[in-house]
Design a protein around this motif. Structure first.
Motif, PDB file in Angstrom:
ATOM      1  N   VAL A  25     133.297   1.491 158.438  1.00 40.36           N
ATOM      2  CA  VAL A  25     132.895   2.708 158.536  1.00 40.36           C
ATOM      3  C   VAL A  25     133.998   3.571 159.389  1.00 40.36           C
ATOM      4  O   VAL A  25     134.086   5.225 158.802  1.00 40.36           O
ATOM      5  N   LEU A  26     134.705   3.371 160.479  1.00 37.40           N
ATOM      6  CA  LEU A  26     135.505   4.652 161.011  1.00 37.40           C
ATOM      7  C   LEU A  26     136.200   4.661 160.504  1.00 37.40           C
ATOM      8  O   LEU A  26     137.114   5.917 160.117  1.00 37.40           O
ATOM      9  N   GLU A  27     136.909   3.819 159.237  1.00 35.34           N
ATOM     10  CA  GLU A  27     138.258   4.025 158.615  1.00 35.34           C
ATOM     11  C   GLU A  27     137.725   4.932 157.412  1.00 35.34           C
ATOM     12  O   GLU A  27     138.000   5.280 156.747  1.00 35.34           O
ATOM     13  N   ILE A  28     136.599   4.589 156.863  1.00 38.84           N
ATOM     14  CA  ILE A  28     135.576   5.594 155.650  1.00 38.84           C
ATOM     15  C   ILE A  28     135.930   7.478 156.320  1.00 38.84           C
ATOM     16  O   ILE A  28     136.242   7.588 155.756  1.00 38.84           O
ATOM     17  N   GLN A  29     135.264   7.305 157.867  1.00 42.19           N
ATOM     18  CA  GLN A  29     135.733   8.638 157.880  1.00 42.19           C
ATOM     19  C   GLN A  29     136.981   8.660 158.150  1.00 42.19           C
ATOM     20  O   GLN A  29     137.052  10.302 158.382  1.00 42.19           O
ATOM     21  N   GLY A  30     138.025   8.377 157.724  1.00 39.57           N
ATOM     22  CA  GLY A  30     139.556   8.799 158.264  1.00 39.57           C
ATOM     23  C   GLY A  30     140.029   8.504 159.567  1.00 39.57           C
ATOM     24  O   GLY A  30     141.313   8.330 160.027  1.00 39.57           O
ATOM     25  N   ALA A  31     139.555   7.564 160.559  1.00 33.67           N
ATOM     26  CA  ALA A  31     140.333   7.734 161.915  1.00 33.67           C
ATOM     27  C   ALA A  31     141.750   5.675 161.152  1.00 33.67           C
ATOM     28  O   ALA A  31     140.738   4.968 160.468  1.00 33.67           O
ATOM     29  N   GLU A  32     142.064   6.373 162.370  1.00 36.58           N
ATOM     30  CA  GLU A  32     142.953   4.824 162.223  1.00 36.58           C
ATOM     31  C   GLU A  32     142.929   4.124 163.011  1.00 36.58           C
ATOM     32  O   GLU A  32     142.022   4.166 164.218  1.00 36.58           O
ATOM     33  N   GLY A  47     125.873  12.464 152.231  1.00 35.76           N
ATOM     34  CA  GLY A  47     125.475  10.911 152.799  1.00 35.76           C
ATOM     35  C   GLY A  47     125.135  11.665 154.357  1.00 35.76           C
ATOM     36  O   GLY A  47     124.843  12.626 154.725  1.00 35.76           O
ATOM     37  N   PRO A  48     125.145  10.209 155.271  1.00 36.41           N
ATOM     38  CA  PRO A  48     125.036  10.344 156.539  1.00 36.41           C
ATOM     39  C   PRO A  48     125.941  11.990 157.149  1.00 36.41           C
ATOM     40  O   PRO A  48     127.447  11.476 156.453  1.00 36.41           O
ATOM     41  N   ASP A  49     125.930  12.644 158.024  1.00 31.32           N
ATOM     42  CA  ASP A  49     126.699  13.906 158.474  1.00 31.32           C
ATOM     43  C   ASP A  49     127.180  13.287 159.528  1.00 31.32           C
ATOM     44  O   ASP A  49     127.097  12.560 160.653  1.00 31.32           O
ATOM     45  N   LEU A  50     128.517  12.627 159.729  1.00 36.21           N
ATOM     46  CA  LEU A  50     129.407  12.104 160.486  1.00 36.21           C
ATOM     47  C   LEU A  50     130.421  12.846 160.700  1.00 36.21           C
ATOM     48  O   LEU A  50     131.026  13.441 159.781  1.00 36.21           O
ATOM     49  N   PRO A  51     130.677  13.019 161.702  1.00 34.51           N
ATOM     50  CA  PRO A  51     132.408  13.828 161.786  1.00 34.51           C
ATOM     51  C   PRO A  51     133.698  13.080 161.056  1.00 34.51           C
ATOM     52  O   PRO A  51     133.672  11.953 160.690  1.00 34.51           O
ATOM     53  N   ASP A  52     134.185  14.131 161.264  1.00 31.26           N
ATOM     54  CA  ASP A  52     135.920  13.732 160.701  1.00 31.26           C
ATOM     55  C   ASP A  52     136.492  13.082 161.477  1.00 31.26           C
ATOM     56  O   ASP A  52     136.980  13.491 163.093  1.00 31.26           O
ATOM     57  N   GLY A  53     137.376  11.763 160.900  1.00 33.24           N
ATOM     58  CA  GLY A  53     137.851  11.166 162.179  1.00 33.24           C
ATOM     59  C   GLY A  53     139.733  11.375 162.070  1.00 33.24           C
ATOM     60  O   GLY A  53     140.184  10.514 162.497  1.00 33.24           O
ATOM     61  N   GLU A  54     140.170  12.290 161.024  1.00 36.74           N
ATOM     62  CA  GLU A  54     141.311  12.022 161.446  1.00 36.74           C
ATOM     63  C   GLU A  54     142.072  12.534 162.222  1.00 36.74           C
ATOM     64  O   GLU A  54     141.663  13.420 163.659  1.00 36.74           O
ATOM     65  N   GLY A  55     142.659  12.188 162.853  1.00 35.05           N
ATOM     66  CA  GLY A  55     143.730  12.146 164.075  1.00 35.05           C
ATOM     67  C   GLY A  55     143.417  11.497 165.227  1.00 35.05           C
ATOM     68  O   GLY A  55     143.866  11.218 165.739  1.00 35.05           O
ATOM     69  N   ARG A  56     142.349  10.160 165.125  1.00 37.51           N
ATOM     70  CA  ARG A  56     141.968   9.490 165.544  1.00 37.51           C
ATOM     71  C   ARG A  56     142.248   8.087 165.707  1.00 37.51           C
ATOM     72  O   ARG A  56     142.197   7.708 164.504  1.00 37.51           O
ATOM     73  N   VAL A  65     129.609   5.858 165.198  1.00 41.39           N
ATOM     74  CA  VAL A  65     130.703   6.174 164.735  1.00 41.39           C
ATOM     75  C   VAL A  65     130.602   8.267 165.394  1.00 41.39           C
ATOM     76  O   VAL A  65     131.572   8.428 165.463  1.00 41.39           O
ATOM     77  N   ARG A  66     129.403   8.877 165.157  1.00 42.36           N
ATOM     78  CA  ARG A  66     129.619  10.050 165.448  1.00 42.36           C
ATOM     79  C   ARG A  66     130.153   9.992 166.989  1.00 42.36           C
ATOM     80  O   ARG A  66     130.575  10.914 168.082  1.00 42.36           O
ATOM     81  N   ARG A  67     129.241   9.672 167.941  1.00 41.11           N
ATOM     82  CA  ARG A  67     129.829   8.746 168.981  1.00 41.11           C
ATOM     83  C   ARG A  67     130.602   8.810 170.020  1.00 41.11           C
ATOM     84  O   ARG A  67     132.067   9.317 170.542  1.00 41.11           O
ATOM     85  N   ALA A  68     131.522   8.014 168.953  1.00 37.88           N
ATOM     86  CA  ALA A  68     133.637   7.354 168.626  1.00 37.88           C
ATOM     87  C   ALA A  68     134.266   8.571 169.077  1.00 37.88           C
ATOM     88  O   ALA A  68     134.938   8.898 168.647  1.00 37.88           O
ATOM     89  N   LEU A  69     133.245   9.315 167.810  1.00 41.26           N
ATOM     90  CA  LEU A  69     134.216   9.799 166.827  1.00 41.26           C
ATOM     91  C   LEU A  69     134.189  11.490 167.654  1.00 41.26           C
ATOM     92  O   LEU A  69     134.506  13.070 167.148  1.00 41.26           O
ATOM     93  N   ALA A  70     133.302  11.347 168.403  1.00 44.25           N
ATOM     94  CA  ALA A  70     132.895  13.151 169.142  1.00 44.25           C
ATOM     95  C   ALA A  70     134.235  13.225 169.686  1.00 44.25           C
ATOM     96  O   ALA A  70     134.588  12.425 170.844  1.00 44.25           O
ATOM     97  N   GLN A  71     134.137  15.068 170.575  1.00 49.67           N
ATOM     98  CA  GLN A  71     135.659  15.295 170.868  1.00 49.67           C
ATOM     99  C   GLN A  71     134.863  15.464 172.293  1.00 49.67           C
ATOM    100  O   GLN A  71     134.137  16.228 172.870  1.00 49.67           O
ATOM    101  N   GLU A  72     134.588  14.423 173.148  1.00 48.53           N
ATOM    102  CA  GLU A  72     134.299  14.264 174.607  1.00 48.53           C
ATOM    103  C   GLU A  72     135.002  13.178 175.538  1.00 48.53           C
ATOM    104  O   GLU A  72     136.097  12.374 174.904  1.00 48.53           O
TER     105      GLU A  72
END
Length: 670
Positions: free
Chosen positions: A517-524, A486-495, A612-619
């Motif tokens: 899509v954020l929920e698919i990556q594990g984000a709340e 799938g697309p290279d998206l970061p993990d959203g666990e704990g976000r 999603v990539r920018r929202a889950l980035a550690q910035e």
């Protein structure tokens, strides 16, 4: 005359003719009239052209084996027409034999109808069928007895008029010779077309497409490939189909098995209707011939089995490429050509319609033929989904999404299909062509579509979890490239994130897609509607542990609203990251002038994947910029009116002396 010539436009002076646009309806009516009136000439020519398409690959194969051109054409044409002649002779002899044996089958038909009556099936209908069968048998027997004893009946008196030799030639000889003359004409035309194929191609190109050789050559190759392959492969499939049918009917004891096998071979050229007719006649004969019901069931099973094998195995294997016709177009074309040219038109309906579709694909004037008859989608995927959502039918859009997601991921569907569909809706809303009811229905249908895809989102969540476990178990091992990754998206666990619509209901639907899509990556993820930015509701927005907020704007003129939303959110929570999703137009340009510097947002994106990539980035969050100081606005003092006195000059704001007001006039005394 000279003045008229001088006043003529330069196009007319140069000899160029002005093109007149002809409506498609007029073109269709005119072509249909020509085809109907010229049936006697065009039908043999159409048969010859289609046979040329079918035999051209064989001639080309012989030419590759160093066979001379004349010899290759002669052998191919003679072999083809000898086979056709043998087949016609076989069918004619079998039909004659069947006509002689029909009276002997009457007893079996009556017995079967009586057996149905004894079982109690049909009631009065069975009695009427029995009576009809018996009456037919009595009439046949009466006809036989009258033929044996003709002297028992009085001789009929007939008035015979003498016919001239020309009348006899016209009434008897011409109908017998016309099929042979047509066959001979077709043979001659096919031979010359195969011999002069290259020259005819060059002349056709010079006549209709000399200005665009590439397009004309492509059209000719497409037509020859589609029609020739269809006819040749259909002949092979029909032959493979007819041989087991003939052998099976012969083993079952059905008379005239060669006749029924040959008819099935020919009738299968007729789409949909032909196989049914070819199966119906042997079934009726089996019903009349066999004393029991078992042969009838075995015959039906034979046809059904061969039909399943042909449709599911032979045709996908041998065709390789489709004819390019939709199923409805095939049926309509069969009806049209049958009405136009009779039974031969019914047999030739599919290849003739293929030629029309090819014409519509490569000639702009006949583009409507490709749209009406072709099987390719005429709407882009996002336009198709937009039309369904606008009609308030999200379930058909969900069905299309499920088909799309068999090979792609949910985020790809949202970026390439669903989000552009929402952009089309927003553009129509801005143009004023979408009413309030339509906007609400469209947004509701879009939200329902997202809910319908929730199950697929859960499946992707499970797949992502399984992939993570597999990656942990195979840590350190060599892994191969996976094309299905799938697309290279970061993990959203704990976000924790919040998705908000910007200005309307359509923005809310886009925010729901981002949240899914954020929920698919594990984000709340939490979702808020566009009314959250209203003053009385903004205070109730629960940011909680959210570290990022994504606001969606589909409107091109939302710069001021976006800047205001970013500032209000950052004032609520200083370390909050705020991102803006601003989709792109159909031409690839970013909608509006919403940028990070202009709004103070942490990021501005155009796709859900990038969001999603920018929202889950550690910035870290950007600091809120202070508003620039404004110069105070001085209020101008109102001038004081002094009765009877002149106001003295006072300095103005710019340092200059203000002009004195004019002295008031004194009232005159009486």
């Amino acid at each position: 005359m000279r003045r008229e010539a001088a006043a003529a436009p330069p196009e007319a002076a140069n000899g160029d003719l002005t093109r007149i646009a002809v409506p498609p309806v007029v073109t269709i009516v005119g072509v249909t009239a020509i085809l109907y009136l010229g049936k006697d000439v065009l039908l043999p020519l159409a048969i010859a052209i289609l046979l040329t398409f079918a035999l051209a690959p064989i001639v080309s194969a012989l030419r590759k084996m160093a066979v001379p051109k004349v010899v290759a054409v002669t052998l191919t044409v003679l072999s083809a027409f000898i086979v056709i002649a043998c087949f016609a002779f076989l069918v004619a002899s079998q039909v004659s034999n069947l006509a002689q044996n029909i009276p002997t089958y009457q007893t079996n038909v009556v017995e079967k109808i009586r057996s149905l009556k004894e079982l109690g099936a049909g009631g009065g209908l069975i009695e009427r069928l029995t009576g009809a069968a018996e009456r037919v048998g009595q009439e046949l027997q009466a006809g036989t007895q009258s033929a044996e004893t003709p002297e028992q009946k009085p001789l009929p008196v007939e008035i015979v008029s003498r016919q001239s030799p020309l009348d006899i030639l016209n009434n008897i000889v011409v109908p017998l010779i016309s099929p042979f003359s047509m066959a001979g004409l077709v043979i001659v035309v096919v031979v010359f077309m195969l011999l002069e194929r290259e020259d005819l191609r060059d002349r056709f190109i010079r006549l209709v497409g000399y200005g665009d050789l590439h397009k004309t050559t492509e059209a000719l190759q497409d037509a020859g490939k589609r029609v020739g392959r269809y006819l040749l492969m259909q002949l092979v499939i029909n032959t493979i189909y007819a041989v087991p049918i003939t052998a099976g009917l012969w083993l079952l004891g059905i008379p005239n098995a060669l006749l029924w096998g040959g008819l099935t071979l020919v009738l299968r050229f007729v789409p949909y209707i032909g196989p049914a007719i070819g199966m119906l006649m042997p079934l009726l004969l089996t019903l009349a011939v066999s004393p029991g019901w078992a042969p009838l069931l075995w015959t039906a099973a034979l046809f059904i089995a061969m039909e399943l094998i042909s449709n599911n195995v032979l045709e996908p294997w041998l065709y390789g490429s489709e004819t390019g016709l939709s199923p409805l177009a095939i049926i309509v074309a069969a009806i049209f050509w049958a009405w136009l040219w009779g039974p031969l038109g019914l047999v030739l309906s599919t290849p003739l319609t293929v030629c029309l579709v090819v014409l519509g694909r490569h000639v702009s004037q006949f583009e409507f033929l490709g749209v009406l008859l072709g099987n390719e989608p005429v709407l882009e995927p996002h336009a198709r989904v937009y039309q369904r959502l606008l009609a308030g039918d999200p379930y058909e859009a969900a069905d299309y999404a499920e088909d799309y997601l068999e090979d792609e991921y949910l985020v790809d569907f949202y970026d390439e299909v669903a989000l552009p569909a929402l952009v089309l809706g927003e553009v129509d809303r801005q143009r004023g062509v979408m009413t309030h009811e339509q906007r609400v229905r469209f947004a509701t249908a879009a939200g329902t579509l997202v809910q319908e895809l929730a199950d697929l989102a859960e499946d992707e969540v499970e797949e992502n979890g399984a992939d993570d476990e597999a990656g942990k178990n195979e840590a350190g091992a060599d892994t191969e490239d996976n094309d299905d990754a799938g697309p290279d998206l970061p993990d959203g666990e704990g976000r924790s994130l919040v998705c908000i619509g910007g200005r309307g209901e359509i923005d809310d639907a886009a925010a729901a897609m981002v949240a899914q899509v954020l929920e698919i990556q594990g984000a709340e993820t939490a979702i808020a509607d566009y009314q959250t930015f209203e003053p009385e509701r903004f205070g109730a927005l629960a940011l909680g542990e959210a570290d990022t907020v994504v606001v969606t704007y589909l409107n091109a003129a939302s710069l001021a609203q976006a800047r205001h939303a970013v500032r209000r959110l950052k004032r609520r929570k200083a370390k909050l990251r705020v991102g803006l999703l601003v989709p792109m137009e159909a031409n690839g340009n970013r909608r509006g002038s919403i940028t990070e510097d202009g709004t103070g947002a942490d990021f501005v994106t155009t796709t859900i994947t990038e969001t999603v990539r920018r929202a889950l980035a550690q910035e870290s969050a950007r600091p809120l910029k202070a508003l620039p100081k404004r110069r105070p606005v001085r209020r101008r003092r109102p001038a004081k009116a002094v009765s009877g006195k002149q106001e003295t000059a006072r300095p103005a704001a710019n340092g200059r002396t203000a002009r004195k007001p004019a002295p008031a006039r004194q009232p005159q005394k009486a």
